[in-house]
Design a protein around this motif. Structure first.
Motif, PDB file in Angstrom:
ATOM      1  N   ILE A 107      23.648  -7.432  -3.262  1.00 24.27           N
ATOM      2  CA  ILE A 107      23.375  -8.026  -4.569  1.00 24.27           C
ATOM      3  C   ILE A 107      23.847  -9.473  -4.604  1.00 24.27           C
ATOM      4  O   ILE A 107      24.771  -9.868  -3.890  1.00 24.27           O
ATOM      5  CB  ILE A 107      24.040  -7.233  -5.710  1.00 24.27           C
ATOM      6  CG1 ILE A 107      25.571  -7.235  -5.577  1.00 24.27           C
ATOM      7  CG2 ILE A 107      23.513  -5.803  -5.756  1.00 24.27           C
ATOM      8  CD1 ILE A 107      26.285  -6.619  -6.770  1.00 24.27           C
ATOM      9  N   HIS A 137      19.555 -11.714 -11.411  1.00 32.05           N
ATOM     10  CA  HIS A 137      20.406 -10.876 -10.582  1.00 32.05           C
ATOM     11  C   HIS A 137      19.496  -9.944  -9.793  1.00 32.05           C
ATOM     12  O   HIS A 137      18.664  -9.241 -10.383  1.00 32.05           O
ATOM     13  CB  HIS A 137      21.360 -10.052 -11.445  1.00 32.05           C
ATOM     14  CG  HIS A 137      22.100 -10.850 -12.482  1.00 32.05           C
ATOM     15  ND1 HIS A 137      23.392 -11.283 -12.310  1.00 32.05           N
ATOM     16  CD2 HIS A 137      21.708 -11.301 -13.705  1.00 32.05           C
ATOM     17  CE1 HIS A 137      23.776 -11.955 -13.374  1.00 32.05           C
ATOM     18  NE2 HIS A 137      22.775 -11.982 -14.241  1.00 32.05           N
ATOM     19  N   ALA A 162      26.030  -7.764 -13.116  1.00 35.29           N
ATOM     20  CA  ALA A 162      25.940  -6.736 -12.081  1.00 35.29           C
ATOM     21  C   ALA A 162      26.047  -5.336 -12.670  1.00 35.29           C
ATOM     22  O   ALA A 162      25.503  -4.384 -12.099  1.00 35.29           O
ATOM     23  CB  ALA A 162      27.031  -6.948 -11.037  1.00 35.29           C
ATOM     24  N   TYR A 185      32.069 -10.857  -7.297  1.00 35.32           N
ATOM     25  CA  TYR A 185      31.936  -9.522  -7.893  1.00 35.32           C
ATOM     26  C   TYR A 185      33.210  -8.694  -7.747  1.00 35.32           C
ATOM     27  O   TYR A 185      33.221  -7.521  -8.127  1.00 35.32           O
ATOM     28  CB  TYR A 185      30.777  -8.777  -7.242  1.00 35.32           C
ATOM     29  CG  TYR A 185      29.428  -9.417  -7.507  1.00 35.32           C
ATOM     30  CD1 TYR A 185      28.713  -9.108  -8.642  1.00 35.32           C
ATOM     31  CD2 TYR A 185      28.887 -10.330  -6.603  1.00 35.32           C
ATOM     32  CE1 TYR A 185      27.475  -9.698  -8.896  1.00 35.32           C
ATOM     33  CE2 TYR A 185      27.651 -10.925  -6.840  1.00 35.32           C
ATOM     34  CZ  TYR A 185      26.963 -10.603  -7.991  1.00 35.32           C
ATOM     35  OH  TYR A 185      25.745 -11.193  -8.236  1.00 35.32           O
TER      36      TYR A 185
END
Length: 266
Positions: A107, A137, A162, A185
């Motif tokens: 991601i 995203h 996310a 993240y």
């Protein structure tokens, strides 16, 4: 007229035509027959996405711009673009001797400037990148093929975006168990993903002693996907009034990329 960079070839059309929804007037659903050839409509949309032009700037040999736009919106609402994309992605994975259902993903996010057509209610300012617009995203498989996309305001933090992205990913790809991500993240997202979605998020960090450009394991794959998307000028900047329309533009860019790849190897 044929436009080499965007026109649908015969081999591409053979792949795409069966994936389009059957017209309602041919299935007993009523309505008038379609006036314009679907292949020509698809050509017009591919031309617009590749060239980055406005709807009203479509060349005269295509159907009227208002008609093409209406069909684009209708297919967005019906989920046609995502359906075509997902089927093509599975075909590409199978052709590459991979299982159609992936088990791992990568991601990342990318902020893009918003044009004046993007309303203030769905845009924001990314202080880190100094960009006023929206943020996309995405989650991709280990080959860089798109698995999920979510478009938010650019002011949304990567970790917050996310949450929604991984929820969409879990809903569409139940076989995913491992997700790679960059240092942005790290934190509460890792625990939340494990407890709520049963996903293991592994952060790929950059070493502190590395200077200059360095290709990082796994993370380069999603960066390459952003490069594929950015070859289509309509995706270089956000012109869409609705976030789901921008998501559709990303799906269309990947449809064009994958269908050409499949047509060459068919």
């Amino acid at each position: 007229m044929v436009y080499p960079s965007s026109s649908v070839t015969n081999a591409q059309w053979a792949l795409l035509e069966p994936l389009l929804r059957t017209p309602g007037n041919t299935t007993g659903g009523g309505g008038r027959p379609e006036k314009h050839c679907r292949r020509l409509v698809l050509d017009a949309i591919f031309y617009l996405v590749r060239g980055g032009i406005a709807w009203r700037q479509l060349p005269a040999e295509f159907p009227p711009a208002t008609t093409v736009y209406a069909i684009f919106v209708r297919w967005v609402r019906a989920g046609v673009w995502q359906h075509i994309h997902d089927v093509l992605r599975d075909q590409v994975r199978v052709r590459g001797d991979r299982h159609p259902l992936p088990s791992a993903a990568i991601i990342d996010s990318q902020s893009v400037r918003g044009a004046d057509t993007v309303p203030r209610s769905s845009r924001g300012f990314d202080a880190g990148k100094k960009i006023n617009g929206r943020k996309r995203h995405i989650a991709v498989d280990t080959n860089g093929l798109l698995l999920a996309v979510v478009v938010t305001m650019a002011s949304i933090q990567d970790r917050d975006g996310a949450n929604r992205l991984l929820s969409v990913l879990r809903a569409h790809c139940s076989t995913i168990s491992l997700v790679w991500a960059d240092g942005g993240y790290a934190g509460r997202l890792i625990d939340w993903s494990k407890k709520v979605l049963a996903l293991t998020v592994q952060v790929v960090k950059r070493a502190d002693d590395i200077k200059g450009f360095k290709v990082l394991p796994r993370r380069w794959v999603v960066e390459r996907t952003f490069a594929w998307i950015s070859k289509h000028r309509r995706c270089v900047r956000d012109y869409e009034t609705r976030p789901d329309h921008h998501e559709a533009m990303i799906y269309i860019a990947m449809i064009a990329t994958m269908s050409r790849r499949r047509a060459r190897t068919a």
